[in-house]
Design a protein around this motif. Structure first.
Motif, PDB file in Angstrom:
ATOM      1  N   MET A 167     -22.758  13.331  56.718  1.00 27.69           N
ATOM      2  CA  MET A 167     -24.174  13.457  57.081  1.00 27.69           C
ATOM      3  C   MET A 167     -24.506  14.848  57.597  1.00 27.69           C
ATOM      4  O   MET A 167     -25.531  15.431  57.233  1.00 27.69           O
ATOM      5  N   LEU A 174     -25.226  11.989  50.627  1.00 25.81           N
ATOM      6  CA  LEU A 174     -26.082  11.180  51.503  1.00 25.81           C
ATOM      7  C   LEU A 174     -26.402   9.825  50.876  1.00 25.81           C
ATOM      8  O   LEU A 174     -26.519   8.817  51.590  1.00 25.81           O
ATOM      9  N   PHE A 177     -30.572  11.396  59.093  1.00 23.07           N
ATOM     10  CA  PHE A 177     -29.116  11.499  58.996  1.00 23.07           C
ATOM     11  C   PHE A 177     -28.542  12.302  60.170  1.00 23.07           C
ATOM     12  O   PHE A 177     -27.459  11.978  60.675  1.00 23.07           O
TER      13      PHE A 177
END
Length: 311
Positions: A118, A138, A78
């Protein structure tokens, strides 16, 4: 008590005779026989036990750091994705507006929300703060990006992201184990049941990356052997049989595969394949992180390993 009356015993015999415990009884015992150490299955069990003991011994110095390593590897994809969006901002906008028919402004908002979520959620997971909300954030990014970029029906993308979701569920499971807290949303389940089901879901989802690897690419003798061994280890992880051993094997296998197959650093920066390899590399790291958490916390109550302890 009447149940202790010695029915049918001769008068001359008592419980305090020469053989009070019945050791002289010539009838065969109904208990379990001792295992034959030369039996093939017993040899396999002994070898597996030696491997488990070796893993336990050599992992001791790393064991206190496994949760941090696992969490970092899970969220590193991420971080990489957020950095890629920021460094390729104009290209991302062009793709969304041209190929996905996003309106001007909506595409900007889409990318901005993804980057902020993120970065904030990944940092929260590393710092172990508000982990439940960070995992939900997420998970939302994974789903929204799938639809936003039109990749939700791409089989390889779908399987990989199922494994990423499995890694995030392992983070949530580890948090539930280490933090005695009641989670809202499933009021009918006890805390122990929630942990068991989350761990089961995380284990099963983690193996989908390897299934994606099996169904794509060119076949060779080496690939066939690796696929067979990997599939066996994935099955063991899913059912929770020798889960720590099989998860450790998959960590090693995926790490070696990742370095050699997704070596994005060896591709020229202008080559379009570089971004795809980079994406695959960091996603594989995320799955490796989930497997490391599995090695650390174990397979949970809904597993063969746990049932063997009961019996």
């Amino acid at each position: 008590m009447t149940s202790r009356i010695n029915i049918g015993r001769p008068a001359s015999t008592s419980y305090h005779g020469t053989d009070p415990h019945g050791f002289a009884n010539s009838r065969p015992s109904t208990g379990y026989r001792a295992a034959n150490p030369d039996h093939p299955l017993e040899r396999i069990r002994a070898a597996a036990k030696q491997v488990e003991d070796a893993i336990e011994i050599y992992s001791q110095p790393l064991k206190p750091h496994l949760p941090t390593i696992g969490r970092f590897l899970i969220i590193v994809t991420f971080y990489e994705d957020a950095l890629r969006i920021m460094t390729q901002w104009n290209d991302q906008l062009w793709y969304l507006q041209t190929h996905r028919a996003f309106y001007w402004g909506i595409s900007h908002l889409f990318l901005l929300l993804n980057v902020i979520t993120m970065l904030v959620a990944s940092s929260a997971i590393i710092m172990k703060r508000y982990t439940e909300y960070a995992v939900i954030g997420l998970l939302s990014v994974v789903v929204i990006q799938g639809f936003g970029y039109g990749l939700i029906f791409d089989l390889t993308f779908f399987l990989r992201n199922l494994s990423v979701i499995g890694g995030l569920i392992m983070v949530l499971s580890e948090t539930m184990i280490n933090k005695k807290k009641t989670f809202a949303g499933i009021p009918s389940m006890s805390e122990t049941d929630r942990k068991k089901y989350f761990l089961l879901a995380g284990r099963v989802l983690l193996i989908f990356l390897f299934l994606g690897f099996i169904i794509q690419g060119k076949w060779s003798v080496g690939r066939i052997f690796m696929s067979l061994f990997g599939l066996a280890a994935c099955t063991m992880v899913a059912i929770g049989f020798k889960a720590k051993w099989s998860a450790t094997f998959l960590v090693i296998l995926l790490s070696v595969f990742n370095v050699f197959a997704n070596n994005w650093w060896s591709v020229h920066s202008a080559h379009p394949q570089r971004d795809f390899l980079k994406y695959d590399f960091f996603q594989t790291l995320s799955i490796v992180g989930g497997l490391i958490l599995l090695v650390n916390i174990g397979p949970g109550g809904l597993s063969v390993d746990e049932k063997k302890k009961t019996y």
